[in-house]
Design an enzyme around this catalytic site. Structure first.
Site, PDB file in Angstrom:
ATOM      1  N   LYS A   1       0.806  -1.174   0.181  1.00 37.80           N
ATOM      2  CA  LYS A   1      -0.035   0.168   0.048  1.00 37.80           C
ATOM      3  C   LYS A   1       1.042   1.381  -0.027  1.00 37.80           C
ATOM      4  O   LYS A   1       1.534   1.717   1.161  1.00 37.80           O
ATOM      5  CB  LYS A   1      -1.049  -0.121   1.133  1.00 37.80           C
ATOM      6  CG  LYS A   1      -2.011   0.691   1.245  1.00 37.80           C
ATOM      7  CD  LYS A   1      -1.943   2.246   0.628  1.00 37.80           C
ATOM      8  CE  LYS A   1      -1.970   3.436   1.930  1.00 37.80           C
ATOM      9  NZ  LYS A   1      -1.872   4.366   1.324  1.00 37.80           N
TER      10      LYS A   1
ATOM     11  N   GLU B   1       8.783  16.729  15.111  1.00 38.03           N
ATOM     12  CA  GLU B   1       9.545  16.511  13.403  1.00 38.03           C
ATOM     13  C   GLU B   1       8.526  17.203  12.608  1.00 38.03           C
ATOM     14  O   GLU B   1       7.232  17.493  12.450  1.00 38.03           O
ATOM     15  CB  GLU B   1       9.151  14.944  13.115  1.00 38.03           C
ATOM     16  CG  GLU B   1       9.913  14.611  11.817  1.00 38.03           C
ATOM     17  CD  GLU B   1       9.488  13.209  11.555  1.00 38.03           C
ATOM     18  OE1 GLU B   1       8.430  12.696  11.721  1.00 38.03           O
ATOM     19  OE2 GLU B   1      10.375  12.459  11.104  1.00 38.03           O
TER      20      GLU B   1
ATOM     21  N   GLU C   1       9.030   1.559  11.476  1.00 35.65           N
ATOM     22  CA  GLU C   1      10.181   2.592  11.052  1.00 35.65           C
ATOM     23  C   GLU C   1       9.488   3.888  11.052  1.00 35.65           C
ATOM     24  O   GLU C   1       8.557   4.363  10.301  1.00 35.65           O
ATOM     25  CB  GLU C   1      10.620   2.491   9.576  1.00 35.65           C
ATOM     26  CG  GLU C   1      11.166   0.982   9.363  1.00 35.65           C
ATOM     27  CD  GLU C   1      12.692   0.793  10.104  1.00 35.65           C
ATOM     28  OE1 GLU C   1      13.235   1.530  10.752  1.00 35.65           O
ATOM     29  OE2 GLU C   1      13.108  -0.522   9.879  1.00 35.65           O
TER      30      GLU C   1
ATOM     31  N   CYS D   1      13.808  11.007   7.206  1.00 36.01           N
ATOM     32  CA  CYS D   1      13.433  10.394   8.522  1.00 36.01           C
ATOM     33  C   CYS D   1      14.993  10.555   9.214  1.00 36.01           C
ATOM     34  O   CYS D   1      14.845  10.927  10.605  1.00 36.01           O
ATOM     35  CB  CYS D   1      13.039   8.930   8.563  1.00 36.01           C
ATOM     36  SG  CYS D   1      14.194   8.058   7.467  1.00 36.01           S
TER      37      CYS D   1
HETATM   38  P1  NDP Z   1       2.224   8.660   7.443  1.00 33.42           P
HETATM   39  O1  NDP Z   1       2.273   7.934   8.660  1.00 33.42           O
HETATM   40  O2  NDP Z   1       1.198   9.664   7.425  1.00 33.42           O
HETATM   41  O3  NDP Z   1       1.705   7.572   6.085  1.00 33.42           O
HETATM   42  C1  NDP Z   1       2.617   6.505   6.077  1.00 33.42           C
HETATM   43  C2  NDP Z   1       1.912   5.547   5.229  1.00 33.42           C
HETATM   44  O4  NDP Z   1       0.744   4.993   6.120  1.00 33.42           O
HETATM   45  C3  NDP Z   1       0.937   5.985   4.050  1.00 33.42           C
HETATM   46  O5  NDP Z   1       0.918   4.973   2.968  1.00 33.42           O
HETATM   47  C4  NDP Z   1      -0.173   6.340   4.523  1.00 33.42           C
HETATM   48  O6  NDP Z   1      -1.388   6.127   3.577  1.00 33.42           O
HETATM   49  C5  NDP Z   1      -0.635   4.963   5.436  1.00 33.42           C
HETATM   50  N1  NDP Z   1      -1.638   5.175   6.551  1.00 33.42           N
HETATM   51  C6  NDP Z   1      -2.133   6.020   6.844  1.00 33.42           C
HETATM   52  N2  NDP Z   1      -2.995   6.041   8.201  1.00 33.42           N
HETATM   53  C7  NDP Z   1      -2.972   4.753   7.969  1.00 33.42           C
HETATM   54  C8  NDP Z   1      -3.929   3.788   8.824  1.00 33.42           C
HETATM   55  N3  NDP Z   1      -4.645   4.193   9.517  1.00 33.42           N
HETATM   56  N4  NDP Z   1      -3.618   2.551   8.768  1.00 33.42           N
HETATM   57  C9  NDP Z   1      -2.872   2.005   7.493  1.00 33.42           C
HETATM   58  N5  NDP Z   1      -2.207   2.774   6.934  1.00 33.42           N
HETATM   59  C10 NDP Z   1      -1.971   4.098   7.143  1.00 33.42           C
HETATM   60  O7  NDP Z   1       3.648   8.929   6.974  1.00 33.42           O
HETATM   61  P2  NDP Z   1       4.194  10.034   5.721  1.00 33.42           P
HETATM   62  O8  NDP Z   1       3.667   9.408   4.411  1.00 33.42           O
HETATM   63  O9  NDP Z   1       3.682  11.281   6.178  1.00 33.42           O
HETATM   64  O10 NDP Z   1       5.713   9.808   5.983  1.00 33.42           O
HETATM   65  C11 NDP Z   1       6.629  10.793   6.511  1.00 33.42           C
HETATM   66  C12 NDP Z   1       6.797  10.030   8.173  1.00 33.42           C
HETATM   67  O11 NDP Z   1       7.656   8.983   7.704  1.00 33.42           O
HETATM   68  C13 NDP Z   1       7.947  10.964   8.857  1.00 33.42           C
HETATM   69  O12 NDP Z   1       7.300  10.858  10.287  1.00 33.42           O
HETATM   70  C14 NDP Z   1       9.194  10.227   8.885  1.00 33.42           C
HETATM   71  O13 NDP Z   1      10.071  10.340   9.761  1.00 33.42           O
HETATM   72  C15 NDP Z   1       8.830   8.807   8.518  1.00 33.42           C
HETATM   73  N6  NDP Z   1       9.767   7.920   8.149  1.00 33.42           N
HETATM   74  C16 NDP Z   1      10.357   7.064   8.732  1.00 33.42           C
HETATM   75  C17 NDP Z   1      11.539   6.339   8.118  1.00 33.42           C
HETATM   76  C18 NDP Z   1      12.112   5.253   9.089  1.00 33.42           C
HETATM   77  O14 NDP Z   1      12.755   4.507   8.452  1.00 33.42           O
HETATM   78  N7  NDP Z   1      12.080   5.562  10.336  1.00 33.42           N
HETATM   79  C19 NDP Z   1      11.955   6.580   6.974  1.00 33.42           C
HETATM   80  C20 NDP Z   1      11.235   7.375   6.242  1.00 33.42           C
HETATM   81  C21 NDP Z   1      10.005   8.199   6.543  1.00 33.42           C
HETATM   82  P3  NDP Z   1      -1.689   7.897   2.959  1.00 33.42           P
HETATM   83  O15 NDP Z   1      -0.665   8.078   2.199  1.00 33.42           O
HETATM   84  O16 NDP Z   1      -3.040   7.541   2.206  1.00 33.42           O
HETATM   85  O17 NDP Z   1      -2.019   8.608   4.246  1.00 33.42           O
END
Ligand code: NDP
Length: 491
Positions: A178, A385, A253, A287
């Site tokens: 997804k 963040e 992550e 991140c």
């Molecule tokens: P989100 O948490 O908003 O979304 C991540 C994914 O989860 C998307 O595909 C999103 O869908 C999906 N999602 C959202 N809500 C749900 C739910 N209730 N159930 C299941 N899936 C869901 O993160 P971002 O896309 O905004 O990414 C940025 C974040 O990712 C930052 O906090 C960053 O630090 C973190 N990150 C961490 C890394 C690590 O390795 N620790 C590496 C890279 C990023 P949709 O897009 O439709 O909202």
């Protein structure tokens, strides 16, 4: 480029298909905020179809392949990614706003991920044997877990997706991906590549759509054994709650707010390069970005002056141009969020120092590289963040103080220490609460090493053989070699 991007369908059971509801959502270009294309928007129906296809493939053709045949597919995917690099990298930049010079490297890295895991599985996915005198031989084997639900963010989508897909497939699982709704293009391109590589139907599936709908449905599905998630900490926590009823395994992550600590004996030129790259690469949507700068008070003034100079000179603009160093943020919502943090920094008492965005580019989500001066750990802009090209700068007096400051936060993803005193370097590195720490280095990562965060930055480690702990089930087989004692109840 605009004319070439077609509307996007799901990829389920080896077919590109529309949503059964026929619903779509619009996908936008972050540099112009114009619509790129329409994307199929899935729901429970598509998740059910994808999971059932993945189960069938797992129990059927894919699950019964010989290792060398399975890994041949993984190498084939790597070769095809390399072949299409010049097409995938611009697509990624067009969709996300990441500068093209950076997406080219990310896509090359993605191909490498597949090759790396094919090699790791053939050389390192090995069990242990435990001999117990002449009575028993116990040995472990690794089995694929089943269906891996992979949920990914938008900040480096292609590369991050392959970090999960490569180990999941190489170890023999099937996948339902997804992707983030703001960056669907290259996930679809990857589905086309995997299709071209000829993997059996159902081994790899992509369902697009909203996280709260499609993502949540994948997480709750009783037939999905594991969820590997990269995204925000709050989403991770929500996912764990939603997956609890079906007792899933999770790899998380999550977010970060990583410190860079520069002592007064550091190689200041290199520390400055690393600090600037570490916060402003990937448009600051990284991140592991070093978003908190702790600089020793003896060198603070000169270091900050030089950082300001860099900020003025960074080329902000069109992500499709080779010389662009910072492109637009992914979406207007995220742009507004980052802007609101910069406003908040002023309210909280920071002096805000920003570079420039060319006037003619104000249609896009461009934010100039920004330093928040006179920040302190009590401020929300230091604790939260921001995920944009924004660094909070603070000073410190001594080692003890800076360790306390670095750890005074809920996150624990990465950290960076700059000093020529290597005893101090190790000492500080080991005391910083973070999953990963670099001494006198920018974020260079050998794929063999573990990746992940502590505290609210994550649960578990992926990367290298560490991913095997998540993507495989260890089974222990106990074999009696002789006639050991068996109690004879009721005899
Ligand atoms: P989100 O948490 O908003 O979304 C991540 C994914 O989860 C998307 O595909 C999103 O869908 C999906 N999602 C959202 N809500 C749900 C739910 N209730 N159930 C299941 N899936 C869901 O993160 P971002 O896309 O905004 O990414 C940025 C974040 O990712 C930052 O906090 C960053 O630090 C973190 N990150 C961490 C890394 C690590 O390795 N620790 C590496 C890279 C990023 P949709 O897009 O439709 O909202």
């Amino acid at each position: 480029m605009e004319k070439n991007v077609k509307d996007i369908q799901h990829y389920i059971n080896g077919q590109f298909v529309d949503a059964s509801s026929n619903e779509v959502f619009d996908n936008y270009n972050p540099f112009t905020n114009e619509k790129i294309n329409a994307v199929a928007s899935g729901d429970n129906e598509e998740i059910n179809q994808a999971v059932s296809a993945a189960r069938k493939a797992f129990q059927g053709k894919w699950g019964n392949l010989k290792l060398k045949d399975r890994l041949a597919y993984i190498y084939k995917i790597a070769d095809l990614i390399d072949e299409y690099i010049d097409e995938i990298a611009p697509l990624e930049s067009y969709d996300t706003g990441l500068p093209i010079s950076q997406t080219k490297k990310m896509v090359a890295r993605a191909a490498h991920n597949f090759r790396f895991y094919a090699e790791m599985v053939s050389s390192r996915l090995v069990g242990d044997a435990y001999q117990v005198d002449d009575e028993f031989l116990n040995y472990t084997i690794h089995k694929p877990v089943g269906i891996a639900g992979l949920i990914t963010p938008w900040n480096a989508p292609f590369m991050l997706e392959t970090w999960k897909i490569a180990p999941a497939l190489a170890t023999g699982n099937t996948v339902v991906l997804k992707p983030a709704e703001w960056s669907p293009l290259t996930a679809n391109r990857l589905a086309e590549i995997i299709d071209k590589a000829g993997l059996p139907d159902g081994v790899f599936n992509v369902v697009h759509g909203y996280g709260e709908k499609v993502g949540a449905s994948l997480v709750a599905h009783p037939d999905v054994e594991l969820i590997s998630f990269t995204g925000e900490t709050t989403t991770g926590s929500e996912i764990m709650k939603n997956g609890a009823d079906s007792l899933k395994q999770f790899s998380m992550e999550l977010g970060g707010k990583s410190p860079i600590i520069v002592f007064d004996d550091a190689d200041v030129d290199r520390a400055l390069d690393a600090c600037t790259w570490g916060i402003f690469s990937f448009n600051g949507e990284r991140c592991t970005a070093n978003s908190r700068l702790y600089i020793h008070e003896n060198i603070a003034d000169s270091f900050i002056e030089r950082l300001k100079e860099r900020v003025q000179n960074i080329v902000v603009g069109d992500p499709m141009k080779e010389d662009t160093q910072v492109g637009p943020l992914i979406h207007t919502d995220h742009y507004n969020n980052v802007k609101s943090y910069i406003d908040k920094a002023k309210e909280e008492g920071c002096d805000v120092y920003s570079g420039n965005v060319p006037e003619e580019m104000n249609r896009g989500n461009l934010i100039a590289p920004t330093i928040l001066l006179n920040a302190n750990n009590k401020m929300s802009i230091v604790q939260e963040e921001i995920f944009g090209p924004v660094i909070a700068a603070m000073t410190f007096k001594d080692e003890e103080e800076v360790i306390e400051l670095a750890n005074d936060i809920r996150y624990g993803l990465a950290g960076y220490v700059w000093t020529k005193d290597m005893q101090r370097g190790h000492r500080v590195a080991q005391k910083v609460d973070s999953g990963m720490l670099w001494i006198n280095a920018q974020n260079v990562r050998d794929l063999r090493t573990p990746f992940g965060g502590s505290k609210h930055s994550g649960i578990g480690r992926e990367g290298g053989h560490y991913a095997f702990e998540f993507y495989t089930e260890v089974q222990i087989i106990h074999v009696a070699l002789g006639d050991h004692h068996i109690p004879q109840l009721g005899k």
